[in-house]
Design a protein around this motif. Structure first.
Motif, short mmCIF file in Angstrom:
data_model
loop_
_atom_site.label_atom_id
_atom_site.label_comp_id
_atom_site.label_asym_id
_atom_site.label_seq_id
_atom_site.Cartn_x
_atom_site.Cartn_y
_atom_site.Cartn_z
N LYS A 179 1.54 1.86 5.55
CA LYS A 179 2.09 3.19 5.27
C LYS A 179 3.50 3.36 5.84
O LYS A 179 4.36 3.98 5.21
N LYS A 180 3.75 2.80 7.02
CA LYS A 180 5.06 2.91 7.64
C LYS A 180 6.14 2.26 6.77
O LYS A 180 7.21 2.84 6.54
N TYR B 296 -1.34 8.51 0.52
CA TYR B 296 -1.47 7.07 0.74
C TYR B 296 -2.29 6.75 1.98
O TYR B 296 -2.17 7.41 3.01
N LYS C 106 -7.63 8.18 -0.96
CA LYS C 106 -6.23 7.84 -0.68
C LYS C 106 -5.84 6.59 -1.47
O LYS C 106 -6.67 5.72 -1.73
N VAL D 19 5.90 1.57 3.50
CA VAL D 19 5.99 2.29 2.23
C VAL D 19 6.82 3.56 2.41
O VAL D 19 7.65 3.90 1.57
N ARG D 20 6.63 4.23 3.54
CA ARG D 20 7.43 5.43 3.83
C ARG D 20 8.93 5.09 3.88
O ARG D 20 9.75 5.82 3.32
N MET E 90 3.60 11.11 1.21
CA MET E 90 2.85 10.15 2.02
C MET E 90 1.41 10.57 2.27
O MET E 90 0.56 9.73 2.56
N SER E 91 1.11 11.85 2.14
CA SER E 91 -0.26 12.33 2.35
C SER E 91 -1.24 11.73 1.34
O SER E 91 -2.45 11.75 1.56
N ASP F 165 -3.40 4.30 5.20
CA ASP F 165 -2.62 3.56 6.20
C ASP F 165 -2.39 2.11 5.81
O ASP F 165 -1.35 1.54 6.10
N GLU F 166 -3.36 1.50 5.11
CA GLU F 166 -3.29 0.08 4.75
C GLU F 166 -2.74 -0.14 3.35
O GLU F 166 -2.96 -1.19 2.75
N VAL F 167 -2.03 0.81 2.80
CA VAL F 167 -1.56 0.73 1.42
C VAL F 167 -0.72 -0.52 1.17
O VAL F 167 0.01 -0.98 2.04
#
Length: 156
Positions: A91-92, A66, A146, A94-95, A63-64, A68-70
């Motif tokens: 990001k949440k 990516y 990112k 996607v995680r 996740m590092s 936040d708005e990925v």
């Protein structure tokens, strides 16, 4: 063929430009810009750290990479989240998607086949250990380096 094109270009330019300009044009054929080498080194480092994180199933390290708005588009999004668009954002989310994938496929590993570089993107082509699937991911980067957008493609 490249030498022929270079020679023809120099002949054409020698007719159109004064001699001193031709010498400058000819010298650029052999020049290797330092920026391209730096970008290549950065892209190689990114590729190595991204693959390593995935192959270790190290979710925080994954996740590092990516932003936040990925935004991520993948046929597996539709499969794992049972939604038709195949796209998730943030990001949440996607995680959660990656966590679900790592849980469902505990032996998942990637073997890099090649990388293709774009102006503001990179394409990683790799095989997975899950059914030997061929994958190609196009990743776009923001100004901080990112990943801001991912478009994933799979052979199956």
């Amino acid at each position: 063929m490249t030498k022929l094109i270079q020679s023809l270009s120099i002949v054409f330019l020698s007719v159109a430009l004064p001699f001193h300009a031709v010498a400058e044009v000819k010298s650029t054929f052999d020049a290797k810009p330092k920026v391209a080498k730096t970008e290549k080194t950065t892209q190689q480092r990114f590729t190595q750290t991204w693959l390593s994180a995935w192959n270790r199933h190290a979710l925080d390290d994954i996740m590092s990479h990516y932003a936040d708005e990925v935004e991520l588009a993948s046929p597996f999004v539709a499969k794992l989240f049972k939604q038709s668009s195949g796209t998730i954002t943030g990001k949440k989310n996607v995680r959660l998607y990656f966590q679900k994938g790592l849980t469902n496929y505990p032996n998942l590993k990637f073997k890099l086949l090649t990388t293709l570089n774009g102006a503001d993107s990179i394409m990683l082509i790799y095989r997975t250990t899950v059914n030997n699937i061929l994958a190609a991911e196009v990743m776009y980067f923001d100004n901080d380096g990112k990943i801001i957008k991912v478009i994933a493609h799979y052979s199956k």
